[in-house]
Scaffold this active site. Structure first.
Site, short mmCIF file in Angstrom:
data_model
loop_
_atom_site.label_atom_id
_atom_site.label_comp_id
_atom_site.label_asym_id
_atom_site.label_seq_id
_atom_site.Cartn_x
_atom_site.Cartn_y
_atom_site.Cartn_z
N SER A 249 -18.05 -28.10 9.46
CA SER A 249 -16.79 -27.60 9.98
C SER A 249 -16.04 -28.65 10.78
CB SER A 249 -17.04 -26.32 10.78
OG SER A 249 -15.82 -25.62 10.92
N ASP A 358 -16.09 -18.18 2.98
CA ASP A 358 -15.81 -18.72 4.31
C ASP A 358 -14.34 -18.51 4.62
OD1 ASP A 358 -15.58 -20.07 6.66
OD2 ASP A 358 -16.38 -21.98 5.94
N HIS A 389 -19.49 -19.07 6.65
CA HIS A 389 -19.40 -20.39 7.29
C HIS A 389 -20.79 -21.01 7.42
CE1 HIS A 389 -16.90 -23.24 9.36
NE2 HIS A 389 -17.57 -23.15 10.48
#
Length: 675
Positions: A249, A358, A389
């Site tokens: 991320s 996600d 995620h």
């Protein structure tokens, strides 16, 4: 006696009151907050792993696991003097360097910008671990993991943190050091500007993150400057000049941004559920996603790190405030945070890893980034799984360790192991069913028309069809309402004043879609604006990954160890398994839009006709035989935007309204499946 090559991974299983047994088993996935939590104001940050329902991790058990594993794997290799070069066997580097005796050090990198008020250049704090043999003739590449989370939020399923900057680290968060240092790599964990040991201000994807991080890559390639913690200039004489960047991320987002500068020496990046354009994290077609603004995100991180004071970051914070009100992706604020625009500068190879469910870092981030990389012939690879995620270490653990090892060996040690001759894409369908493809995405845009069924016995409210036959070219109207996602799409045959549902016939054979979809409506809105959503839905019952429960993964009470370790840094992690559920539908992909934004206007003239076109985000999914492909058009759902709740009526003229789906095999394949 087993060797490291024969036994890459063992798991320690709790038996009785503290007794431990060693056994080899497979592993799977990783977790995240629920879909609802991910969209809540003040909720999780882009890369935060939170697992409130997971069992606590027993560090004493991890140390015992490490001791037991080391006893099992002990071999003559571990008692010999370290070699002066890497050892390659079976096409991969071998763990011949002592982890406990590795060099641990910290350096300060002068940055590229001054993000604090005034002209004091930012300084970046970097913790490094590398084989002791690199103080001699051994030259090693470096795996860089940049992050804003090392101090407060932590990294990975165990929320691993660095201690305060006071000498070399005993514990390096994550497993990259445990696994790769013994195989002839350095690992460098970089604190972003304004985080822990680094000065400066967090600027959310701007120069303080990207241009500053470039300076670490330059130092490693021999063209930059660094100092030890006592102020003495130091060279990376141990480096072979090559580096990789990897991270989940936000961490992987920095990797995307740095690669887009074209800096020399960055050989590869592995962005895992990473942002490619910060506009796409905050906005989509003029709809502002619920949760953080750029300014509130910086505020929350700086508060957690307790440095620097906001009074030293007024210029950066004034700029960040623009992100809340600027919905134009061509505004300078977003352009400098859009790495897709600079894909033609990327020299590094790219291994993309993402969850197709996600909707924290939404699929448009990997979809548009991948397309831009392909247009510029960037060497690349992609893994997709129907989780939220999550990272490959958890949703496909055994294969991940083998693949990332071979990937780094190829790009950083120049080992010709054939990984670039293998399929470019691995995609998971069903539960654990993976397919590989030489080209990706594989869909051909296929036009389906919207209409009403002519047959009074047809239970559908609306029809998706390849042609106009058996369609009634009428209008349908819904009243915009902000509702939960499941409420928007469930019971697709039921009357509902707050949505339109269009379905195909039942499929007689599987249909795969691969790519992004497009919705095109002729519509009139009885107000100045409307928040619109389009959902691609699989109407059919099946057991699927429950991505709403901790992202689709849960921790187990067993432990696996990776690479080498010490009491302070065991390299051991909880095993995981997939959360599943059985429902009569699955929301496959989503797209949102502001009607005024699509029309290119500040506001609409009520009742005026508009051509409204917007995208449904990238996905790769197979609709099974007996299921129906559905398109639902409605107001935005509760996980996205609180302010878009106009309550206006939206009248859709079905004549000339259609969708384009990326069907593998094109119209012919879809026609056969609907025959």
């Amino acid at each position: 006696m087993p060797t490291f090559t024969q036994m890459r991974r063992l798991v320690v299983v709790a038996v009785g009151a503290g007794a431990l047994a060693v056994a080899a088993i497979p592993g799977t996935g990783q977790a995240q907050p629920s879909d609802h939590e991910a969209g809540s104001p003040g909720g999780p940050l882009p890369a935060t792993d939170t697992f409130p329902d997971d069992p606590p991790f027993d560090q004493d058990a991890a140390r015992e696991a490490r001791d037991r594993l080391d006893d099992v794997l002990r071999s003559p290799l571990t008692t010999l003097a370290e070699p002066g070069d890497i050892v390659v066997d079976d096409g991969v580097t071998q763990p011949v360097f002592d982890y406990a005796g590795a060099v641990r050090e910290s350096v300060i990198i002068p940055g590229a910008v001054s993000s604090v008020d005034g002209d004091e250049i930012d300084e970046l704090y970097v913790d490094i671990i590398r084989p002791a043999a690199s103080d001699g003739d051994l030259r090693v590449p470096t795996i860089i993991v940049p992050s804003p989370y090392y101090h407060a939020n932590g990294r990975g399923r165990l929320a691993e943190r660095k201690t305060l900057p006071d000498g070399p680290l005993d514990h390096f968060p994550l497993y990259y050091d445990n696994y790769f240092v013994p195989r002839g790599y350095a690992v460098a964990l970089l604190d972003l500007a304004g985080i822990r040991g680094s000065t400066g201000c967090l600027d959310i994807g701007g120069p303080a993150e990207i241009d500053n991080t470039v300076k670490l890559v330059e130092w490693l390639n021999g063209s930059g400057t660094a100092y030890d913690t006592e102020g003495n200039e130091v060279e990376a004489s141990w480096s072979n000049g090559l580096s990789a960047m990897v991270g989940k991320s936000w961490d992987g987002t920095v990797a995307n941004g740095v690669a887009a500068t074209g800096v020399e020496g960055l050989a590869t990046i592995v962005p895992i559920t990473a942002i490619s354009s910060w506009y796409h994290w905050y906005w989509h077609n003029g709809v502002h996603f619920q949760g953080h603004t750029a300014l509130s995100l910086a505020t929350s991180i700086q508060n957690a790190n307790q440095l620097p004071p906001f009074s030293e970051c007024t210029n950066v914070r004034d700029e960040l405030a623009l992100g809340q009100v600027t919905r134009d992706p061509n505004h300078e604020f977003w352009v400098k945070r859009d790495y897709i625009r600079n894909a033609d500068q990327v020299k590094a190879s790219v291994f993309v890893v993402h969850g197709t469910q996600d909707y924290n870092v939404k699929p448009i981030n990997y979809g548009e980034w991948w397309d831009a990389l392909a247009e510029n012939d960037v060497p690349r690879k992609i893994w997709l799984a129907p989780v939220a995620h999550e990272k490959g270490f958890d949703f496909r653990r055994d294969e991940w360790m083998v693949t990332i090892h071979r990937w780094f060996d190829y790009w950083l040690h120049n080992i010709d192991n054939g990984i670039m001759d293998e399929p470019i894409a691995d995609v998971e369908y069903d539960l654990g069913r993976w397919e590989s493809y030489d080209e990706w995405p594989g869909g051909t845009h296929t036009l389906l028309r919207l209409g009403q069924p002519n047959d009074a016995n047809d239970p559908r409210q609306g029809v998706l069809s390849l042609d106009r036959r058996n369609l009634s070219p009428r209008t349908q109207t819904f009243t915009e309402a902000r509702r939960a996602l499941n409420t928007q799409v469930q019971n697709g045959f039921a009357d509902d004043d707050h949505r339109l549902v269009f379905m195909t016939d039942e499929l007689t054979e599987p249909v795969r879609i691969s790519g992004s979809a497009l919705v095109s409506l002729r519509a009139a809105i009885d107000g100045a604006d409307a928040g619109l959503a389009a959902y691609l839905v699989d109407y059919g019952t099946a057991e699927r990954t429950n991505w709403t429960a901790s992202g689709g993964i849960r921790n187990l009470d067993t432990i696996s160890c990776f690479g080498a370790g010490t009491d302070a840094d065991t390299g051991c992690y909880p095993d995981v398994e997939r959360n599943t559920r059985t429902l009569p539908f699955e929301v496959v992909a989503r797209g949102w839009a502001s009607a005024s934004y699509l029309a290119g206007q500040d506001s609409l003239r009520p009742g005026s006709g508009q051509r409204l076109e917007w995208d449904i985000m990238t996905d790769d999914y197979t609709f099974e035989a007996g299921h129906r492909i559905g398109i639902v058009v409605a107001g935005v759902d509760t996980g996205i935007q609180a302010r878009f709740n106009f309550g206006n009526d939206v009248e859709v003229n079905l004549t000339g309204s259609h969708v384009h789906l990326p069907v593998v095999g094109g119209p012919g394949a879809l026609r056969r499946a609907m025959n």
